[in-house]
Design an enzyme around this catalytic site. Structure first.
Site, mmCIF file in Angstrom:
data_model
loop_
_atom_site.group_PDB
_atom_site.id
_atom_site.type_symbol
_atom_site.label_atom_id
_atom_site.label_comp_id
_atom_site.label_asym_id
_atom_site.label_seq_id
_atom_site.Cartn_x
_atom_site.Cartn_y
_atom_site.Cartn_z
ATOM 1 N N ARG A 150 10.696 -36.456 -9.325
ATOM 2 C CA ARG A 150 9.772 -37.534 -9.642
ATOM 3 C C ARG A 150 8.338 -37.023 -9.488
ATOM 4 O O ARG A 150 8.047 -36.209 -8.594
ATOM 5 C CB ARG A 150 10.022 -38.678 -8.655
ATOM 6 C CG ARG A 150 9.232 -39.943 -8.896
ATOM 7 C CD ARG A 150 9.685 -40.650 -10.122
ATOM 8 N NE ARG A 150 9.205 -42.028 -10.147
ATOM 9 C CZ ARG A 150 9.126 -42.731 -11.274
ATOM 10 N NH1 ARG A 150 9.478 -42.209 -12.440
ATOM 11 N NH2 ARG A 150 8.708 -43.985 -11.243
ATOM 12 N N THR A 419 11.608 -43.169 -21.560
ATOM 13 C CA THR A 419 12.567 -42.511 -20.697
ATOM 14 C C THR A 419 13.759 -42.099 -21.523
ATOM 15 O O THR A 419 13.978 -42.630 -22.597
ATOM 16 C CB THR A 419 12.971 -43.524 -19.605
ATOM 17 O OG1 THR A 419 11.789 -43.946 -18.976
ATOM 18 C CG2 THR A 419 13.926 -42.960 -18.599
ATOM 19 N N THR A 437 11.675 -39.049 -17.593
ATOM 20 C CA THR A 437 10.739 -40.026 -18.171
ATOM 21 C C THR A 437 9.304 -39.538 -18.234
ATOM 22 O O THR A 437 8.863 -38.746 -17.404
ATOM 23 C CB THR A 437 10.781 -41.338 -17.338
ATOM 24 O OG1 THR A 437 9.945 -42.315 -17.960
ATOM 25 C CG2 THR A 437 10.325 -41.128 -15.907
ATOM 26 N N ASN A 439 7.423 -42.294 -18.732
ATOM 27 C CA ASN A 439 7.131 -43.718 -18.584
ATOM 28 C C ASN A 439 6.989 -44.352 -19.963
ATOM 29 O O ASN A 439 7.958 -44.789 -20.532
ATOM 30 C CB ASN A 439 5.928 -43.992 -17.688
ATOM 31 C CG ASN A 439 6.007 -45.390 -17.084
ATOM 32 O OD1 ASN A 439 7.063 -46.009 -17.095
ATOM 33 N ND2 ASN A 439 4.912 -45.892 -16.567
ATOM 34 N N ASP A 461 3.951 -46.867 -12.366
ATOM 35 C CA ASP A 461 5.162 -47.269 -11.640
ATOM 36 C C ASP A 461 4.887 -47.552 -10.164
ATOM 37 O O ASP A 461 5.748 -48.073 -9.460
ATOM 38 C CB ASP A 461 6.256 -46.205 -11.773
ATOM 39 C CG ASP A 461 7.081 -46.393 -13.047
ATOM 40 O OD1 ASP A 461 6.947 -47.443 -13.691
ATOM 41 O OD2 ASP A 461 7.859 -45.484 -13.387
ATOM 42 N N SER A 490 10.989 -45.813 -8.817
ATOM 43 C CA SER A 490 11.540 -45.722 -10.175
ATOM 44 C C SER A 490 12.755 -46.619 -10.293
ATOM 45 O O SER A 490 13.400 -46.952 -9.296
ATOM 46 C CB SER A 490 11.955 -44.274 -10.447
ATOM 47 O OG SER A 490 12.682 -44.186 -11.650
ATOM 48 N N GLY A 512 14.668 -47.817 -20.121
ATOM 49 C CA GLY A 512 14.298 -49.221 -20.303
ATOM 50 C C GLY A 512 13.689 -49.864 -19.068
ATOM 51 O O GLY A 512 13.843 -51.058 -18.845
ATOM 52 N N GLY A 513 12.993 -49.062 -18.247
ATOM 53 C CA GLY A 513 12.327 -49.632 -17.069
ATOM 54 C C GLY A 513 13.345 -50.341 -16.182
ATOM 55 O O GLY A 513 14.454 -49.837 -15.966
HETATM 56 O O1 DON Z 1 10.900 -44.608 -13.591
HETATM 57 C C1 DON Z 1 10.896 -45.710 -14.105
HETATM 58 O O2 DON Z 1 11.489 -46.658 -13.642
HETATM 59 C C2 DON Z 1 10.145 -45.904 -15.405
HETATM 60 N N1 DON Z 1 9.136 -44.906 -15.549
HETATM 61 C C3 DON Z 1 11.105 -45.897 -16.544
HETATM 62 C C4 DON Z 1 10.414 -46.195 -17.830
HETATM 63 C C5 DON Z 1 11.339 -46.441 -18.926
HETATM 64 O O3 DON Z 1 12.532 -46.447 -18.786
HETATM 65 C C6 DON Z 1 10.706 -46.718 -20.229
HETATM 66 N N2 DON Z 1 11.676 -46.665 -21.255
HETATM 67 N N3 DON Z 1 11.981 -47.441 -22.018
#
Ligand code: DON
Length: 608
Positions: A150, A419, A437, A439, A461, A490, A512-513
């Site tokens: 990370r 990501t 990712t 982000n 984040d 994350s 997908g966050g």
């Molecule tokens: O680490 C995380 O939780 C975010 N940076 C993930 C971002 C993400 O999945 C965006 N994608 N659609």
């Protein structure tokens, strides 16, 4: 190129229990306007695993999936099947790069590292060397590991660095040089390769270097992705590479990245030192100076990837290995699954009772996620309690048969997409789940000129604007405040699941966050509780709840009107859209492995 074949994992001669389950579900759901995939093929029989990968154990029968009538994806589509090894990623070229390395004698970790570097070339919206990620490994001999690469906050970062003096907030945590965290991808991939790989980095990186140097033919997904991100890319040095005449590369044209090829070749020959101490560190620091960023040579020199012990938990006799903090993904999935395990079985898929039980489990797990998790090197994180079975029973005892507002449930009141995931299994049964990712798509937009890659916008984040939602609507507390050298929380949740016999069952994760967490959990539930085969488990409609905003999100036509009406009557606020991430997965099937990528995403599976 690859000997994998596209076909259904199903075969005729369904085992009785699976048929009975499927028929039962079909009867219940017919009344709610649902259709099942029974016409697409019979469920596979329970059988012994005969392919490579260790001792045989029973593979549970798969049942026909039942989706609402208007659902956008038909059930019963085939996964990619291969006898020995399988890789699923958001870029078919990257999956094939991994297979190439497997065929050269590499193991799953070599292949995962090869896929990671290849994604930096073929999927620059998310694949990266300028970002970070997590890799969960489970070797066939029982060893396991989690690599945490990370990003960290630069030494000059402060908790209030995004606060404007007039009280307003801007976009500096998302776009431009101040959004960038110190990248970890190269350190992490190199560490995993050194510890568990069989081949030298030079061989593992060869396909990525070739793809960057000789190029690949742009497809329409790549072209559209660049075109959609024009506003992010155009202000920075990447414009000359990705928008050469002001336009994205046209589909059908060959896209080469000579500067990135040189950078990758340098890493392949000199190792990660080239990135953190050598010429690439110089290029990053210079880019930061030019653009007004704060990452220095010292930040890069201090960066280290961390090897952690994966979180291990059980769910209905299956064993999960997943990512510990600074990921919230593993803790939150385990907490939600533990809550769901307190029910002897789950209600039929897609019903109001199903949505209610999953939603409440997700809501409770996200309340803990948003308030209690952060980088364990900086804050106390109650992982053992949150992932313990007694806690799940405690939480369950406070649940009702109707919706309960987050505002009444949250005891910790917080102050105040891009990501990619890939799954790899080799012929020995070694398994790797990796999520990486930048982000946002193309990260911060900042591009290291001369070195040929985008830098992340991972600083968002953190609880970058205390008390306010981040770009994913997450509202987090002081546990996730910015501090120099700290890792931002994350949602990435690379996860490996073993069956009750201890054999590899599923390798999955997603993008997908915060929706990574719910999507990954739902893929696991679809395969374990609902006995779906892999393609159906990925295509099934999803729901999402992240505590704040206090909404049950669903995909269009993913819940029938009757189910939505029932949920509204139970007190839920429903919202259409923003309900799902996208997953990629490999599952053990009779005779080998199935690989599939979410039908909502690009990419493909490859095996041999
Ligand atoms: O680490 C995380 O939780 C975010 N940076 C993930 C971002 C993400 O999945 C965006 N994608 N659609």
């Amino acid at each position: 190129m690859n000997a994998h074949r596209k076909e259904s994992a199903r075969s005729p001669g369904a085992a009785m229990p699976a048929v009975c389950v499927a028929a039962g579900l079909a009867l219940v759901l017919a009344a709610q306007g649902c259709h099942s995939s029974a016409t697409h093929g019979a469920p596979a029989p329970a059988s012994q695993h005969a392919a490579a990968g260790g001792a045989a154990s029973a593979i549970p029968a798969r049942a026909a999936a039942t989706f609402p009538a208007d659902w956008r994806f038909a059930a019963g589509k085939p996964a990619t099947i291969a006898a020995h090894a399988m890789i699923a990623s958001n870029s078919e070229l990257a999956s094939e790069a991994g297979v190439e390395v497997l065929r050269k004698g590499g193991n799953a970790v070599d292949a995962a590292v090869a896929v990671g570097f290849a994604l930096a070339v073929t999927l620059p919206e998310a694949g990266n060397i300028g970002g970070g990620g997590f890799m969960v490994i489970r070797m066939a001999d029982g060893r396991s590991a989690a690599f945490d690469y990370r990003e960290v906050a630069p030494l000059a970062a402060t908790a209030t660095m995004y606060a404007h003096s007039d009280g307003t907030t801007g976009t500096e945590s998302v776009v431009g040089p101040l959004a960038v965290g110190v990248p970890g991808a190269v350190a992490g991939l190199a560490a995993a390769s050194k510890t568990f790989g069989r081949l030298p980095l030079r061989e593992v990186m060869a396909p990525a270097i070739r793809l960057a140097r000789d190029g690949f033919v742009a497809d329409s997904a790549f072209s559209l992705s660049v075109a959609h991100a024009r506003g992010r890319i155009a202000p920075y040095a990447g414009a000359s590479v990705f928008l050469p005449y002001g336009e994205a590369p046209a589909p059908g044209t060959r896209f080469t990245q000579p500067a990135l090829a040189r950078t990758l070749a340098l890493i392949a020959s000199d190792g990660p030192d080239a990135f953190y101490h050598g010429p690439i560190a110089d290029a990053i620091a210079e880019e930061m100076r030019n653009d007004g960023g704060i990452i220095t040579r010292e930040d890069l020199a201090r960066y280290t990837a961390v090897r952690r012990v994966p979180l291990a938990s059980t769910y209905r006799g299956y064993t999960l290995y997943t990512m510990p903090p600074p990921s919230s993904g593993g803790v939150t999935i385990i907490e939600a699954l533990n809550i769901l395990e307190t029910y002897p079985s789950l209600p039929p898929f897609g019903t109001a009772a199903y949505a209610h039980e999953l939603t409440d489990a997700f809501q409770r797990a996200f309340i803990d996620r948003n308030g209690k998790l952060g980088d364990p090197a900086f804050v106390e994180v109650p992982v053992a309690r949150l992932t313990g079975k007694p806690y799940a029973h405690e939480v369950r005892s406070t649940m009702a048969d109707h919706a309960q507002p987050t505002s009444r449930l949250a005891t910790t009141v917080p102050e105040g997409s891009q990501t990619t995931h890939y799954s790899v299994v080799d012929a020995d049964g070694n398994a790797v789940a990796t999520t990486t990712t930048l982000n946002d798509l193309y990260g911060s937009g900042v591009f290291v000129r001369g070195a040929g890659f985008f830098l992340n916008d991972e600083m968002d984040d953190f609880a970058a604007h205390p008390g306010l939602p981040n770009q994913f609507g997450l509202v987090e507390g002081p546990q996730n405040a910015i501090a120099p050298g700290k890792r931002m929380l994350s949602s990435m949740a690379p996860t490996i699941v073993l069956d009750p016999g201890g054999q590899l069952f599923l390798v999955t994760g997603g993008r997908g966050g915060p929706r990574i967490i719910t999507s990954t959990a739902e893929v696991i539930l679809n395969t374990i509780d609902y006995h779906m085969d892999l393609a159906d488990a990925l295509a099934a409609p999803r729901i999402h709840h992240q505590a704040i905003p206090d909404q049950l999100r669903y995909e269009r036509n993913g819940l029938t009107q009757a189910v939505r009406d029932s949920l509204a009557a139970m007190g839920y606020t429903l919202g259409e859209g923003q309900a799902t991430g996208t997953c990629a997965a490999v599952m053990r099937v009779p005779g080998g492995y199935a690989g599939a990528v979410d039908p909502r995403a690009t990419g493909g599976a490859a095996g041999y």
